[in-house]
Design a protein around this motif. Structure first.
Motif, short mmCIF file in Angstrom:
data_model
loop_
_atom_site.label_atom_id
_atom_site.label_comp_id
_atom_site.label_asym_id
_atom_site.label_seq_id
_atom_site.Cartn_x
_atom_site.Cartn_y
_atom_site.Cartn_z
N GLY A 161 5.62 4.62 18.30
CA GLY A 161 4.87 5.83 18.58
C GLY A 161 3.61 6.03 17.77
O GLY A 161 2.91 7.04 17.95
N THR A 162 3.26 5.10 16.89
CA THR A 162 2.09 5.26 16.03
C THR A 162 0.81 4.83 16.75
O THR A 162 0.84 4.17 17.79
N ALA A 163 -0.33 5.20 16.15
CA ALA A 163 -1.62 4.77 16.69
C ALA A 163 -1.73 3.25 16.66
O ALA A 163 -2.31 2.64 17.56
N GLU A 164 -1.16 2.63 15.62
CA GLU A 164 -1.22 1.17 15.51
C GLU A 164 -0.46 0.50 16.65
O GLU A 164 -0.93 -0.49 17.23
N SER A 165 0.72 1.02 16.98
CA SER A 165 1.49 0.41 18.07
C SER A 165 0.82 0.69 19.41
O SER A 165 0.88 -0.15 20.32
N ALA A 166 0.16 1.85 19.56
CA ALA A 166 -0.58 2.13 20.79
C ALA A 166 -1.74 1.15 20.96
O ALA A 166 -2.01 0.66 22.07
N THR A 167 -2.44 0.85 19.87
CA THR A 167 -3.52 -0.13 19.92
C THR A 167 -2.98 -1.51 20.29
O THR A 167 -3.61 -2.27 21.03
N ALA A 168 -1.79 -1.84 19.76
CA ALA A 168 -1.18 -3.13 20.08
C ALA A 168 -0.85 -3.22 21.56
O ALA A 168 -1.05 -4.27 22.19
N MET A 198 2.86 -5.89 18.31
CA MET A 198 3.22 -4.80 17.43
C MET A 198 2.02 -4.32 16.63
O MET A 198 1.05 -5.06 16.43
N GLY A 199 2.10 -3.07 16.19
CA GLY A 199 1.09 -2.55 15.29
C GLY A 199 1.38 -3.01 13.88
O GLY A 199 2.53 -3.29 13.52
N ALA A 200 0.34 -3.11 13.08
CA ALA A 200 0.49 -3.62 11.71
C ALA A 200 0.17 -2.53 10.70
O ALA A 200 -0.79 -1.77 10.86
N TYR A 201 1.00 -2.45 9.67
CA TYR A 201 0.74 -1.57 8.52
C TYR A 201 0.57 -0.11 8.92
O TYR A 201 -0.49 0.48 8.72
N SER A 202 1.63 0.47 9.48
CA SER A 202 1.61 1.91 9.75
C SER A 202 1.50 2.67 8.44
O SER A 202 0.90 3.74 8.36
#
Length: 287
Positions: free
Chosen positions: A175-182, A255-259
């Protein structure tokens, strides 16, 4: 958007073979060009040692030794690149612009992180070799240069070249911005994949859309997916995530990196660090 240019920074031969094999699979899947880049150590970086009490002659000897070692390494990496491209029957070219399904090799001197970050900004994907055995994967200069300074996705090659890339894709969603970017960066892969699975966990979820909302979003893009809720293993979210990917038979994970902050993860660990150190499949990360 199709992938047309793949940047491949090569620093050594130990992990370079697996990275070259991974890059060849990606290039064939997307009819893309592989731009291999080797950044040599600049012998002038030895000069500041003069302030440490070393004589001019000693500095010159060290610079000469650095230049020889750097040249030998560059030749070994170039030979590995040419052998791999010949084996994969991918033509090596210096045409500008290059033809599709081709490869090129360039060498420069300086700081690897600077050169890789700059070149990655005009690449659709950067494939980073897994660090050689005994090195800390979380300290990879090329990896962090792409993640933090390029604005483009990075794919970490496994220690051994995979048999396929992108047929069965899983998404590590929290649900984070990083995972959305991924997810956004992975859309071209997801649209071509044979099967897609969203991996979610209460231990991994942060404030943001739930996995079911992602499934609905993907469906709007014509991507059918299912959801697998996984559990941590020995209190390690990353271990549970990788086990779920393995159960799915995934050959690519996005995956998003470094939430959390990179410093916190370096000190305390974290999902990103665990995946980087233990993944046996290609992992595409965004930040």
């Amino acid at each position: 958007m199709p992938i047309r240019k793949v940047l491949l920074p090569l620093t050594g031969t130990a992990a370079g073979a697996a990275a070259l094999g991974t890059a060849a699979l990606v290039a064939r899947r997307w009819d893309a060009h592989i731009a291999a880049l080797h950044v040599r150590m600049d012998s002038r970086d030895v000069a500041p040692l003069a302030g440490e009490g070393l004589s001019g002659a000693m500095i010159e000897d060290m610079m000469s030794a650095t230049e020889r070692e750097s040249g030998n390494r560059a030749r070994a990496i170039r030979a590995l690149f040419e052998q791999a491209m010949q084996a994969e029957q991918i033509p090596v070219t210096d045409l500008t612009p290059p033809v599709r399904l081709s490869a090129s090799f360039s060498t420069t001197s300086g700081r690897e992180d600077d050169h890789v970050a700059q070149q990655a900004r005009l690449a659709d994907l950067t494939i980073v070799p897994h660090p050689d055995a005994g090195e800390d994967v979380s300290s990879s200069d090329a990896l962090h240069a792409v993640l933090f300074d390029s604005g483009r996705p990075v794919l970490i090659a496994p220690r051994a070249a995979p048999a396929s890339v992108g047929e069965r894709v899983c998404i590590a969603w929290n649900g984070t911005a990083e995972s959305a970017t991924a997810v956004f960066g992975a859309l071209p892969w997801l649209q071509r994949a044979q099967a897609v699975r969203v991996l979610a966990s209460e231990d991994y979820q942060r404030r943001g859309p739930a996995a079911e909302e992602l499934r609905v979003y993907l469906a709007l893009h014509g991507i059918q997916s299912d959801i697998r809720v996984f559990r941590s293993i020995d209190r390690e979210v990353g271990a549970g995530l990788l086990a779920a990917a393995q159960d799915f038979g995934a050959d690519l994970m996005a995956m998003g990196a470094y939430s959390h902050s990179r410093l916190r993860q370096l000190i305390l660990g974290g999902v990103t660090r665990h995946v980087l150190e233990h993944a046996a499949l290609p992992v595409m990360m965004n930040r």
